[in-house]
Design an enzyme around this catalytic site. Structure first.
Site, PDB file in Angstrom:
ATOM      1  N   GLY A  29       0.784  -1.232   0.000  1.00 42.42           N
ATOM      2  CA  GLY A  29       0.000   0.000   0.000  1.00 42.42           C
ATOM      3  C   GLY A  29       0.810   1.273   0.000  1.00 42.42           C
ATOM      4  N   ASP A  72       7.342  -5.336  14.482  1.00 45.67           N
ATOM      5  CA  ASP A  72       6.005  -4.917  14.884  1.00 45.67           C
ATOM      6  C   ASP A  72       6.156  -3.603  15.638  1.00 45.67           C
ATOM      7  OD1 ASP A  72       3.546  -4.465  16.024  1.00 45.67           O
ATOM      8  OD2 ASP A  72       3.374  -6.423  16.993  1.00 45.67           O
ATOM      9  N   VAL A  73       5.755  -2.497  15.018  1.00 49.88           N
ATOM     10  CA  VAL A  73       6.013  -1.183  15.616  1.00 49.88           C
ATOM     11  C   VAL A  73       5.226  -0.966  16.901  1.00 49.88           C
ATOM     12  CG1 VAL A  73       6.623  -0.152  13.396  1.00 49.88           C
ATOM     13  CG2 VAL A  73       4.250   0.006  14.230  1.00 49.88           C
ATOM     14  N   ASN A  97       4.316   5.393   8.733  1.00 49.31           N
ATOM     15  CA  ASN A  97       3.163   5.107   7.901  1.00 49.31           C
ATOM     16  C   ASN A  97       2.332   3.934   8.417  1.00 49.31           C
ATOM     17  OD1 ASN A  97       1.606   4.717   5.208  1.00 49.31           O
ATOM     18  ND2 ASN A  97       2.723   2.797   5.480  1.00 49.31           N
ATOM     19  N   ARG A 160     -16.367   5.199  12.671  1.00 55.16           N
ATOM     20  CA  ARG A 160     -14.910   4.979  12.664  1.00 55.16           C
ATOM     21  C   ARG A 160     -14.236   5.675  13.847  1.00 55.16           C
ATOM     22  NH1 ARG A 160     -12.783   3.710   7.851  1.00 55.16           N
ATOM     23  NH2 ARG A 160     -11.035   3.004   9.127  1.00 55.16           N
ATOM     24  N   TYR A 163     -10.401   4.802  14.744  1.00 57.66           N
ATOM     25  CA  TYR A 163      -9.463   5.290  13.734  1.00 57.66           C
ATOM     26  C   TYR A 163      -9.349   6.812  13.789  1.00 57.66           C
ATOM     27  CZ  TYR A 163      -7.315   6.089   9.178  1.00 57.66           C
ATOM     28  OH  TYR A 163      -6.474   6.493   8.175  1.00 57.66           O
ATOM     29  N   GLU A 197      -7.107   5.354  -2.933  1.00 55.13           N
ATOM     30  CA  GLU A 197      -7.468   4.193  -3.749  1.00 55.13           C
ATOM     31  C   GLU A 197      -6.642   2.992  -3.287  1.00 55.13           C
ATOM     32  OE1 GLU A 197      -9.713   3.719  -5.918  1.00 55.13           O
ATOM     33  OE2 GLU A 197     -10.277   5.649  -6.815  1.00 55.13           O
TER      34      GLU A 197
END
Length: 264
Positions: A29, A72-73, A97, A160, A163, A197
């Site tokens: 991504g 694994d952050v 990111n 959401r 998030y 997208e």
């Protein structure tokens, strides 16, 4: 598979030829697009992600320019081990990111474990990576940290809440850290994309469609219809914005909106 993002279809500028960048969530991504863009600009990229296979694939596409670094952050132990591995690297760019979208549901239907998972990756992961790599930048008197936030951290997005709340937290972290790091010559900025997208968005449309009893296409149009340009942004546009922020030496503590004109 080599995608358009990785194929070098846009000419590199080589303006980052003397710099090493860490990009989290680099296997797929947005992270993959950002890593590829920095490579085209001459940077050496340390690609961080949970799964080794996508990182190794990215490294195979860019031999010698990408170092896979599984991590694994959200894990303090993993991030500490990564920092130790990179102790001899001159890391001057950190792009935080890595992130997850979390559940698509009304707040009253969200489990605490789901909430905590979103904050563990999106907020604690950003905190841990900054804490690990900022001291080296401060010692060298220069560096750039770019935190991927979201327009959803600033504008309502029904269903959401985890998030959106996590991305608002990233913005707060960014603005405060900019003042702490600025005296050491390190710039800290946020980039807030609108809907991008991606397969993740397609998943979100399907989840939203189920929640509201509409079709996935209707859910998609509900998003796109709120953008002045009538579309979502692309991973390549987000990657280009990261590169542009790196070219603005007077900017820190900023939040760059890249949303095709998305409104609430």
């Amino acid at each position: 598979m080599v995608t358009g993002t990785d194929s070098g279809e846009h000419a590199g500028t080589e303006d980052l030829a003397d710099r090493t960048a860490v990009v989290t969530g680099a296997g797929t991504g947005l992270g993959r697009a950002i890593a590829a863009r920095l490579v085209r600009s001459g940077a050496r990229v340390i690609a961080v992600g949970r799964r080794p296979a996508p990182l190794e694939e990215l490294a195979a596409v860019h031999p010698g320019a990408v170092l896979p670094a599984p991590c694994d952050v959200s894990s303090p132990e993993d991030v500490t081990a990564l920092a130790e591995r990179l102790r001899d690297e001159d890391v001057s760019i950190l792009v935080n990111n890595a992130g997850i979208g979390g559940p698509v549901a009304d707040l009253v239907d969200i489990d605490p474990e789901e909430w905590d998972e979103v904050f563990a990756v999106n907020v604690r992961g950003t905190f841990l990576m900054c804490r690990a790599l900022l001291p080296g930048m401060m010692r060298r008197g220069a560096g750039d940290i770019i935190n991927l936030a979201s327009v959803s951290g600033k504008r309502p997005l029904e269903g959401r809440t985890p998030y959106c709340a996590s991305k608002m937290a990233v913005l707060g972290l960014t603005s405060t850290l900019a003042f702490e790091a600025g005296r050491g010559g390190v710039r800290v900025n946020a980039l807030s994309p609108g809907p991008v997208e991606s397969e993740r968005m397609e998943h979100n449309y399907r989840a939203e469609a189920r929640r509201r009893g509409i079709t996935p296409e209707e859910a998609r149009q509900a998003f796109v219809g709120r953008a002045a340009l009538g579309r979502m942004v692309t991973p390549e546009e987000v990657a280009g914005a990261v590169h542009s922020i790196l070219g603005m030496p007077g900017m820190t503590g900023a939040d760059v909106d890249l949303s095709a004109g998305m409104v609430a």
